[in-house]
Enzyme design. Structure first.
Site, PDB file in Angstrom:
ATOM      1  N   SER A  21       7.221   0.737   3.884  1.00  0.00           N
ATOM      2  CA  SER A  21       5.869   1.535   3.998  1.00  0.00           C
ATOM      3  C   SER A  21       5.166   1.517   2.538  1.00  0.00           C
ATOM      4  CB  SER A  21       6.156   3.036   4.330  1.00  0.00           C
ATOM      5  OG  SER A  21       4.862   3.998   4.454  1.00  0.00           O
ATOM      6  N   ASN A  22       4.343   2.289   2.140  1.00  0.00           N
ATOM      7  CA  ASN A  22       3.515   2.439   1.040  1.00  0.00           C
ATOM      8  C   ASN A  22       3.224   3.714   0.473  1.00  0.00           C
ATOM      9  OD1 ASN A  22       0.896   3.132   1.847  1.00  0.00           O
ATOM     10  ND2 ASN A  22       1.172   1.390   3.017  1.00  0.00           N
TER      11      ASN A  22
END
Ligand code: CTP
Length: 211
Positions: A21-22
């Site tokens: 993810s980020n």
């Protein structure tokens, strides 16, 4: 008017317990949803996993992966007058998601990643969207050059760019500072302010593009 807004990160599974993810918190997208609602617009908010609550009154479409976000946008964009793509979509996903939790057997582990669909980049063609299209760009260098290239490539009317190499703004912060690039070549800086304030300014400008 009807607004479609994408927000937050996407989550790309690796195995049943892990994901890629980020650092997107969703704050900017949710602030945009809030600001659009406050101006009396209808809002569909397609959101990746975030820890903030959706403003009351929006139609929330929760998604996890980029492909789910793509499908949710494909289903809802036709009814929108304005589409704002604020989500930090993972550009890649794991090619083969493991059915079982991956065990640490070797000293190194290689994951093969494959490209995710470009949702904003699909708006004008695959989705045949004719309304006002707003993109975001997170850049660490050559901000104007990359922003203008994105604006044209993705067929946006407006692109809001921010410099994510700065630690005082953007990811997970309550403040932001953006540079707006318009299709007609105009360019405008919105000075450092709360994401709520920046969102109001963007919604006002979007309304101006419709009139
Ligand atoms: N975006 C999207 N779908 C993707 C990737 C990005 O809708 N798969 C949207 C984002 O919501 C944002 C804009 O595209 O509005 C900019 O994303 P970015 O990843 O910076 O654009 P790219 O053209 O993929 O740029 P880069 O070459 O820097 O990866």
């Amino acid at each position: 008017m009807r607004f479609l807004i994408t927000a937050g990160p996407t989550r790309e599974p690796i195995d049943p317990v892990r994901y890629l993810s980020n650092r997107s918190s969703g704050k900017m997208g949710y602030a945009l949803a809030d600001a659009a609602l406050a101006r009396g617009h209808e809002v569909i908010l397609v959101s990746g996993p975030v820890s903030i609550r959706a403003p009351e009154g929006v139609t929330l479409v929760p998604v996890e992966t980029a492909r789910e976000m793509y499908d949710a946008v494909a289903e809802t964009i036709a009814g929108a007058d304005v589409a704002i793509f604020c989500a930090a979509v993972a550009d890649y996903r794991v090619a083969e998601v493991a059915d079982e939790k991956i065990k640490k057997t070797d000293e190194s582990l290689t994951l093969t990643l494959v490209r995710n669909p470009d949702i904003l980049g699909s708006a004008r063609n695959a989705f045949d969207f004719r309304g006002i299209l707003v993109g975001f760009a997170a850049e660490t260098e050559k901000l104007a050059e990359h922003a203008l290239d994105k604006l044209r490539r993705k067929g946006c009317d407006l692109l809001a760019a921010n410099d994510v190499s700065r630690t005082d703004i953007a990811f997970d912060r309550d403040e932001n500072e953006v540079e707006l690039f318009y299709k007609d070549g105009r360019r405008e800086g919105l000075p450092l302010a709360s994401k709520g304030q920046i969102a109001k300014e963007i919604i006002r400008r979007v309304e101006g593009l419709v009139e």
